[in-house]
Design a protein around this motif. Structure first.
Motif, PDB file in Angstrom:
ATOM      1  N   PHE A 125      69.752  83.566  39.370  1.00 50.24           N
ATOM      2  CA  PHE A 125      69.039  84.843  39.319  1.00 50.24           C
ATOM      3  C   PHE A 125      68.510  85.258  40.686  1.00 50.24           C
ATOM      4  CE2 PHE A 125      65.720  81.811  38.757  1.00 50.24           C
ATOM      5  CZ  PHE A 125      64.535  82.393  39.142  1.00 50.24           C
ATOM      6  N   VAL A 139      58.057  78.769  29.726  1.00 52.81           N
ATOM      7  CA  VAL A 139      58.736  77.950  30.736  1.00 52.81           C
ATOM      8  C   VAL A 139      58.817  78.716  32.047  1.00 52.81           C
ATOM      9  CG1 VAL A 139      60.720  76.506  31.271  1.00 52.81           C
ATOM     10  CG2 VAL A 139      60.047  76.846  28.879  1.00 52.81           C
ATOM     11  N   CYS A 140      57.877  78.374  32.911  1.00 47.59           N
ATOM     12  CA  CYS A 140      57.723  79.043  34.206  1.00 47.59           C
ATOM     13  C   CYS A 140      58.532  78.330  35.275  1.00 47.59           C
ATOM     14  CB  CYS A 140      56.239  79.028  34.547  1.00 47.59           C
ATOM     15  SG  CYS A 140      55.856  79.662  36.167  1.00 47.59           S
ATOM     16  N   GLY A 141      58.508  77.001  35.239  1.00 47.89           N
ATOM     17  CA  GLY A 141      59.215  76.225  36.250  1.00 47.89           C
ATOM     18  C   GLY A 141      59.307  74.777  35.807  1.00 47.89           C
ATOM     19  N   MET A 142      60.118  74.005  36.529  1.00 49.44           N
ATOM     20  CA  MET A 142      60.273  72.578  36.235  1.00 49.44           C
ATOM     21  C   MET A 142      60.345  71.833  37.568  1.00 49.44           C
ATOM     22  SD  MET A 142      62.862  72.409  32.972  1.00 49.44           S
ATOM     23  CE  MET A 142      62.394  73.169  31.394  1.00 49.44           C
ATOM     24  N   GLN A 199      62.065  68.554  38.636  1.00 48.22           N
ATOM     25  CA  GLN A 199      63.519  68.430  38.556  1.00 48.22           C
ATOM     26  C   GLN A 199      64.260  69.067  39.735  1.00 48.22           C
ATOM     27  OE1 GLN A 199      64.747  66.649  35.724  1.00 48.22           O
ATOM     28  NE2 GLN A 199      62.550  66.286  35.793  1.00 48.22           N
ATOM     29  N   TYR A 200      63.541  69.793  40.560  1.00 48.45           N
ATOM     30  CA  TYR A 200      64.237  70.619  41.552  1.00 48.45           C
ATOM     31  C   TYR A 200      64.962  69.820  42.641  1.00 48.45           C
ATOM     32  CZ  TYR A 200      61.600  74.590  39.617  1.00 48.45           C
ATOM     33  OH  TYR A 200      61.058  75.548  38.795  1.00 48.45           O
ATOM     34  N   VAL A 225      58.594  75.583  17.078  1.00 50.37           N
ATOM     35  CA  VAL A 225      58.103  75.892  18.418  1.00 50.37           C
ATOM     36  C   VAL A 225      59.044  76.904  19.087  1.00 50.37           C
ATOM     37  CG1 VAL A 225      57.773  74.932  20.733  1.00 50.37           C
ATOM     38  CG2 VAL A 225      56.899  73.715  18.724  1.00 50.37           C
ATOM     39  N   ARG A 226      58.445  77.827  19.781  1.00 50.52           N
ATOM     40  CA  ARG A 226      59.207  78.776  20.594  1.00 50.52           C
ATOM     41  C   ARG A 226      59.066  78.390  22.068  1.00 50.52           C
ATOM     42  NH1 ARG A 226      57.233  83.380  22.661  1.00 50.52           N
ATOM     43  NH2 ARG A 226      55.703  83.723  21.025  1.00 50.52           N
ATOM     44  N   MET A 227      60.210  78.197  22.724  1.00 51.32           N
ATOM     45  CA  MET A 227      60.227  77.903  24.172  1.00 51.32           C
ATOM     46  C   MET A 227      60.886  79.084  24.840  1.00 51.32           C
ATOM     47  SD  MET A 227      61.738  74.081  24.764  1.00 51.32           S
ATOM     48  CE  MET A 227      61.587  74.090  26.556  1.00 51.32           C
ATOM     49  N   GLU A 228      60.258  79.622  25.846  1.00 44.63           N
ATOM     50  CA  GLU A 228      60.868  80.807  26.455  1.00 44.63           C
ATOM     51  C   GLU A 228      60.756  80.756  27.965  1.00 44.63           C
ATOM     52  OE1 GLU A 228      59.811  84.366  24.385  1.00 44.63           O
ATOM     53  OE2 GLU A 228      60.899  85.647  25.775  1.00 44.63           O
ATOM     54  N   GLY A 229      61.904  80.913  28.602  1.00 44.79           N
ATOM     55  CA  GLY A 229      61.931  81.003  30.060  1.00 44.79           C
ATOM     56  C   GLY A 229      61.693  82.442  30.487  1.00 44.79           C
ATOM     57  N   PHE A 230      61.125  82.602  31.664  1.00 47.71           N
ATOM     58  CA  PHE A 230      60.874  83.972  32.136  1.00 47.71           C
ATOM     59  C   PHE A 230      60.800  83.986  33.653  1.00 47.71           C
ATOM     60  CE2 PHE A 230      56.472  83.945  33.668  1.00 47.71           C
ATOM     61  CZ  PHE A 230      56.088  82.676  33.277  1.00 47.71           C
ATOM     62  N   VAL A 231      60.936  85.165  34.217  1.00 42.66           N
ATOM     63  CA  VAL A 231      60.724  85.319  35.662  1.00 42.66           C
ATOM     64  C   VAL A 231      59.807  86.522  35.862  1.00 42.66           C
ATOM     65  CG1 VAL A 231      62.954  84.284  36.292  1.00 42.66           C
ATOM     66  CG2 VAL A 231      62.799  86.743  35.985  1.00 42.66           C
ATOM     67  N   ASP A 274      60.692  90.436  35.819  1.00 42.97           N
ATOM     68  CA  ASP A 274      60.859  91.240  34.598  1.00 42.97           C
ATOM     69  C   ASP A 274      59.569  91.943  34.184  1.00 42.97           C
ATOM     70  OD1 ASP A 274      63.461  90.443  34.428  1.00 42.97           O
ATOM     71  OD2 ASP A 274      63.178  89.037  32.764  1.00 42.97           O
ATOM     72  N   MET A 291      66.659  73.671  32.448  1.00 46.25           N
ATOM     73  CA  MET A 291      66.186  74.538  33.529  1.00 46.25           C
ATOM     74  C   MET A 291      66.843  75.910  33.487  1.00 46.25           C
ATOM     75  SD  MET A 291      65.439  72.991  37.243  1.00 46.25           S
ATOM     76  CE  MET A 291      66.806  71.860  37.339  1.00 46.25           C
ATOM     77  N   ILE A 323      67.069  77.888  31.214  1.00 44.31           N
ATOM     78  CA  ILE A 323      66.386  78.908  30.407  1.00 44.31           C
ATOM     79  C   ILE A 323      65.399  79.721  31.239  1.00 44.31           C
ATOM     80  CG2 ILE A 323      66.633  77.431  28.364  1.00 44.31           C
ATOM     81  CD1 ILE A 323      63.648  77.261  28.119  1.00 44.31           C
ATOM     82  N   ILE A 324      65.083  79.243  32.425  1.00 45.34           N
ATOM     83  CA  ILE A 324      64.135  80.007  33.252  1.00 45.34           C
ATOM     84  C   ILE A 324      64.831  81.229  33.846  1.00 45.34           C
ATOM     85  CG2 ILE A 324      62.512  79.945  35.179  1.00 45.34           C
ATOM     86  CD1 ILE A 324      62.417  76.846  34.741  1.00 45.34           C
ATOM     87  N   ARG A 331      66.088  83.578  31.382  1.00 45.44           N
ATOM     88  CA  ARG A 331      65.078  84.100  30.443  1.00 45.44           C
ATOM     89  C   ARG A 331      65.516  83.876  29.001  1.00 45.44           C
ATOM     90  NH1 ARG A 331      66.799  86.946  35.271  1.00 45.44           N
ATOM     91  NH2 ARG A 331      65.697  88.942  35.327  1.00 45.44           N
ATOM     92  N   VAL A 332      65.897  82.660  28.690  1.00 41.91           N
ATOM     93  CA  VAL A 332      66.370  82.362  27.342  1.00 41.91           C
ATOM     94  C   VAL A 332      65.201  81.985  26.439  1.00 41.91           C
ATOM     95  CG1 VAL A 332      67.723  80.707  25.978  1.00 41.91           C
ATOM     96  CG2 VAL A 332      68.688  81.709  28.071  1.00 41.91           C
ATOM     97  N   ARG A 333      65.240  82.458  25.222  1.00 45.74           N
ATOM     98  CA  ARG A 333      64.263  82.066  24.218  1.00 45.74           C
ATOM     99  C   ARG A 333      64.929  81.105  23.247  1.00 45.74           C
ATOM    100  NH1 ARG A 333      63.443  84.670  19.532  1.00 45.74           N
ATOM    101  NH2 ARG A 333      64.099  86.706  20.307  1.00 45.74           N
ATOM    102  N   MET A 334      64.316  79.922  23.074  1.00 45.65           N
ATOM    103  CA  MET A 334      64.795  78.928  22.103  1.00 45.65           C
ATOM    104  C   MET A 334      63.727  78.809  21.055  1.00 45.65           C
ATOM    105  SD  MET A 334      66.076  75.542  24.139  1.00 45.65           S
ATOM    106  CE  MET A 334      66.611  74.643  22.683  1.00 45.65           C
ATOM    107  N   GLU A 335      64.107  78.915  19.808  1.00 45.20           N
ATOM    108  CA  GLU A 335      63.060  78.863  18.784  1.00 45.20           C
ATOM    109  C   GLU A 335      63.504  78.039  17.590  1.00 45.20           C
ATOM    110  OE1 GLU A 335      61.289  82.670  18.147  1.00 45.20           O
ATOM    111  OE2 GLU A 335      59.977  81.937  16.562  1.00 45.20           O
ATOM    112  N   GLY A 336      62.692  77.073  17.248  1.00 46.21           N
ATOM    113  CA  GLY A 336      62.943  76.278  16.055  1.00 46.21           C
ATOM    114  C   GLY A 336      62.344  76.976  14.845  1.00 46.21           C
TER     115      GLY A 336
END
Lengths: 348, 348
Positions: free
Chosen positions: A72, A256-259, A262-263, A282-288, A291, B275, B277-278, B281-286
């Motif tokens: 990205f 999920v802002c960063g990791m 792992q970089y 649980v909802r996990m969501e990456g973003f930047v 946006d 990583m 998903i950042i 901007r992916v959303r994962m939801e159970g």
């Protein structure tokens, strides 16, 4: 500045030597002196700026890698100056939105003077009664990151249990304070006693711990969250994420802002407890942050009064001079910085 | 049935021997004959049912484990009959909502006759002009799972690229058809040529592949999704999820329904590409179907006409007799079933 226009002057720059494998080192970059003409080409659509502050951000690590997958953000080019977020002063402009003398923040080169062609992310700074350097942090990209990542992604409710990793960093310290302002119970983790003290005594986290002193992260989280975690603001990934997954509450959210853990690894660690997100919904969501820049004005209206009233504190780790930039950038990957890491290139 | 009330009769049951480690085997269960009194205790609040169909569902594997963590469904008790979703006929009732002769679906014991005390999930069957066995599948829990997991979690838009793993299973075959009805491009994967043929020729998937014949899942997904994946309906986990993460599009959504590849492993495989998903901007939801049962009536109004008009096809794999139940249940973990696996205990 008018007298300088058209003149060719020296321009110190931070150059990436080559793509980086493993942990970045100061020697992966070098500072050199090039030249720049202090006038924009006729018919161009850009701005020529003098760099004041440069921001050292974890996402920049990804740009030092040889690109295997489209990303990205484009990678840095070996042999060229790095680029990133910064605060700068406009010396010349052929862009209708900017004029000489404007203060701006946005994407700029790691150099004393920078020619920004067709600027994409470049905000005019309207409020100057706060520290200008804040536009690399709380009033810049990390600020929007914390704001959007917490409120938009996590939809916090009063009384919820919030956990922030890398909690004294540029984004984490702000997430914790925003979470407290939303009536949440907030625990942060960081990598030194000094940082843990800051979390508890400066930023008002309810609890904080040094993850380096916790051989069993799952046990540590169970100690601080006997009821489980509603919201996890993810900055680190890896083993911490695995431990968090074991401790999420039903209908929990992970922003999920960063990791950052792992970089610098060529083969990222596996996360083993993802199955937990099913039963716990649980909802996990990456973003930047990019946006959410349409919310920037709204965010400023919230945060500037809080800063002025002393209700939000922001700690910066300031390196002096462009020569210190490689070291400052490298330092954030080992947690050497305390608070938002930035570099002063010039003060005006 | 009135003549049987109060009588004590034989009751065949499927008993779990002990908690299961690794892949479940038929010998982890046994069929025995107990007795049951065909009358409810005075003052009780329950129903006594005769079992017609039993549903074999992947989530049941979790209930065979010694509970290390509190789970969203309680574990089975060694020495006692298994329980799960089924279709049954009410023989006696002290519960105001059910009466003798009602057909119901919901949680029942793996036995010929079952006493359900304080029923939590027990729906009265109103539509009987469709196969009764469908209430273990398309008209039961798997149906709500597919419907809610696809529409509520993924918010599909016309033209989006959808990938379904375990695509010929109880949930997957329906997700694919719902996705086609929503105007999406749909690719499914399964574990045999026969299943792949079903996906393409019966269920109308645009493409399908046998994952067992793909040494490089990332390459396979790139072949079927040159533009990437907008929506992934996750049924398998592990290596497949890792490959999917490399192929998600920006703002993609992953509906996490199950991770069957991991259920028989003591230490789940690590997922390395989270990583992704950042930047994307992916959303994962159970999710679990039980959270969406309030939508059941709405779902039936959609799906029953589609079934009657032949616009939705549902394939079942029917095992005959309670004695076949252990084998049928074990079979779903190695993909022996083709379509929804169920067991006929009695036809009326």
């Amino acid at each position: 500045m008018a007298s300088e226009v058209g003149v060719v002057i020296h321009n110190k720059q931070v150059i990436l030597k080559d793509y980086v494998i493993g942990s970045p080192k100061e020697s992966d970059m070098f500072v050199t002196t090039g030249t720049i003409q202090l006038k924009l080409p006729h018919g161009s659509n850009g701005v020529l700026v003098k760099t004041l502050y440069l921001s050292c951000d974890p996402y920049m690590r990804g740009r030092m890698k040889k690109p295997l997958l489209p990303s990205f953000v484009p990678p840095f080019e070996p042999g060229k100056p790095l680029s990133g977020y910064g605060v700068a002063k406009v010396l010349d402009s052929t862009h209708p939105e900017y004029k000489e003398g404007d203060l701006v923040w946005g994407t700029t080169g790691w150099e004393e003077y920078s020619l920004i062609v067709a600027p994409v992310v470049l905000f005019k700074i309207e409020h100057t009664d706060v520290p200008l350097s804040y536009y690399t942090g709380i009033l810049g990209m990390p600020g929007v990151t914390a704001y959007a990542g917490f409120f938009e992604i996590c939809s916090p409710k009063k009384g919820e249990y919030v956990y922030v990793s890398a909690a004294s960093g540029a984004v984490g310290q702000l997430v914790g304070q925003l979470a407290k302002s939303a009536g949440c119970y907030v625990v942060g983790s960081a990598g030194s006693k000094e940082k843990v003290d800051l979390l508890k005594n400066k930023f008002g986290f309810d609890e904080a711990f040094n993850y380096k002193e916790e051989p069993d992260l799952d046990a540590a989280l169970k100690r601080y969250f006997p009821e489980g975690i509603d919201i996890y603001f993810e900055n680190v990934g890896g083993k911490m994420l695995d431990a968090v997954l074991l401790n999420m509450r039903i209908h929990g959210r992970i922003s999920v802002c960063g990791m950052i853990s792992q970089y610098n690894i060529e083969n990222p660690e596996g996360v083993h407890n993802l199955m937990m997100i099913i039963g716990k919904r649980v909802r996990m969501e990456g973003f930047v942050a990019g946006d959410y820049y349409h919310m920037y004005t709204k965010y400023l209206e919230l945060v500037i009064p809080l800063i002025k009233e002393g209700k939000i504190i922001y700690i910066e780790d300031i390196a002096e001079g462009l020569e210190s930039a490689p070291g400052a950038l490298v330092g954030i990957f080992s947690g050497r910085n305390v608070g938002k890491q930035l570099v002063v290139v010039a003060r005006e």
